[in-house]
Scaffold this motif. Structure first.
Motif, short mmCIF file in Angstrom:
data_model
loop_
_atom_site.label_atom_id
_atom_site.label_comp_id
_atom_site.label_asym_id
_atom_site.label_seq_id
_atom_site.Cartn_x
_atom_site.Cartn_y
_atom_site.Cartn_z
N MET A 42 78.89 -16.05 -13.53
CA MET A 42 78.51 -14.74 -14.06
C MET A 42 77.02 -14.48 -13.87
O MET A 42 76.61 -13.35 -13.58
CB MET A 42 78.86 -14.65 -15.54
CG MET A 42 79.46 -13.33 -15.88
SD MET A 42 80.18 -13.35 -17.50
CE MET A 42 79.71 -11.72 -17.96
N ASP A 43 76.20 -15.51 -14.01
CA ASP A 43 74.77 -15.37 -13.76
C ASP A 43 74.51 -14.95 -12.32
O ASP A 43 73.66 -14.10 -12.05
CB ASP A 43 74.02 -16.68 -14.05
CG ASP A 43 73.81 -16.92 -15.52
OD1 ASP A 43 73.93 -15.95 -16.31
OD2 ASP A 43 73.53 -18.07 -15.90
N LEU A 44 75.25 -15.55 -11.39
CA LEU A 44 75.04 -15.25 -9.97
C LEU A 44 75.59 -13.90 -9.56
O LEU A 44 74.95 -13.16 -8.81
CB LEU A 44 75.69 -16.34 -9.11
CG LEU A 44 75.08 -17.73 -9.20
CD1 LEU A 44 75.92 -18.73 -8.43
CD2 LEU A 44 73.65 -17.70 -8.67
N SER A 45 76.78 -13.56 -10.04
CA SER A 45 77.43 -12.36 -9.52
C SER A 45 77.32 -11.14 -10.43
O SER A 45 77.05 -10.05 -9.95
CB SER A 45 78.91 -12.65 -9.24
OG SER A 45 79.57 -13.03 -10.44
N SER A 46 77.48 -11.31 -11.72
CA SER A 46 77.53 -10.15 -12.61
C SER A 46 76.17 -9.73 -13.15
O SER A 46 75.76 -8.58 -12.96
CB SER A 46 78.47 -10.42 -13.77
OG SER A 46 79.77 -10.64 -13.31
N TRP A 47 75.49 -10.63 -13.83
CA TRP A 47 74.24 -10.24 -14.48
C TRP A 47 73.16 -9.82 -13.49
O TRP A 47 72.27 -9.06 -13.85
CB TRP A 47 73.72 -11.36 -15.37
CG TRP A 47 74.58 -11.70 -16.54
CD1 TRP A 47 75.01 -12.95 -16.89
CD2 TRP A 47 75.12 -10.84 -17.54
NE1 TRP A 47 75.78 -12.91 -18.02
CE2 TRP A 47 75.87 -11.61 -18.45
CE3 TRP A 47 75.05 -9.46 -17.75
CZ2 TRP A 47 76.53 -11.06 -19.54
CZ3 TRP A 47 75.72 -8.92 -18.84
CH2 TRP A 47 76.43 -9.72 -19.71
N ASN A 48 73.21 -10.30 -12.27
CA ASN A 48 72.19 -9.94 -11.28
C ASN A 48 72.57 -8.75 -10.41
O ASN A 48 71.82 -8.36 -9.54
CB ASN A 48 71.88 -11.14 -10.38
CG ASN A 48 71.08 -12.18 -11.13
OD1 ASN A 48 70.21 -11.85 -11.91
ND2 ASN A 48 71.40 -13.44 -10.91
N VAL A 56 67.35 -9.41 -9.02
CA VAL A 56 66.75 -8.80 -10.20
C VAL A 56 67.35 -9.49 -11.41
O VAL A 56 68.55 -9.68 -11.49
CB VAL A 56 67.08 -7.29 -10.24
CG1 VAL A 56 66.47 -6.66 -11.47
CG2 VAL A 56 66.60 -6.61 -8.97
N GLU A 57 66.52 -9.86 -12.34
CA GLU A 57 67.03 -10.55 -13.52
C GLU A 57 66.55 -9.85 -14.78
O GLU A 57 65.43 -9.41 -14.87
CB GLU A 57 66.55 -12.00 -13.52
CG GLU A 57 67.13 -12.80 -12.38
CD GLU A 57 66.78 -14.27 -12.47
OE1 GLU A 57 66.36 -14.71 -13.56
OE2 GLU A 57 66.95 -14.95 -11.47
#
Length: 75
Positions: free
Chosen positions: A54-60, A17-18
């Protein structure tokens, strides 16, 4: 059906989910004013390793996505 179930589970487990990130501060401000939300700014760079992580683990992350619904997100 028994063979199809693991495929369905695998699909949803890999689904990302983005958040919809604005790239224009003017557009983000308009939406923030009309929805009465704060703007969350993510300063990032294409070459930044921690930013990519962070894009891979946190924001998603699903829990983070739920929190981000309360903000207008801007990059």
């Amino acid at each position: 059906m028994k063979k199809l179930l693991p495929l369905i589970v695998l699909f949803f487990a890999s689904y990302k989910v983005e958040a919809a990130w604005f790239t224009s501060i003017e557009d983000a401000q308009k939406v923030a004013l009309s929805t009465n939300k704060l703007i969350l700014v993510d300063f990032t760079a294409k070459w930044c390793g921690p930013c990519k992580q962070m894009d891979l683990s946190s924001w998603n992350d699903v829990q983070i996505q739920t929190i981000l619904e309360n903000f207008v997100t801007l990059r």
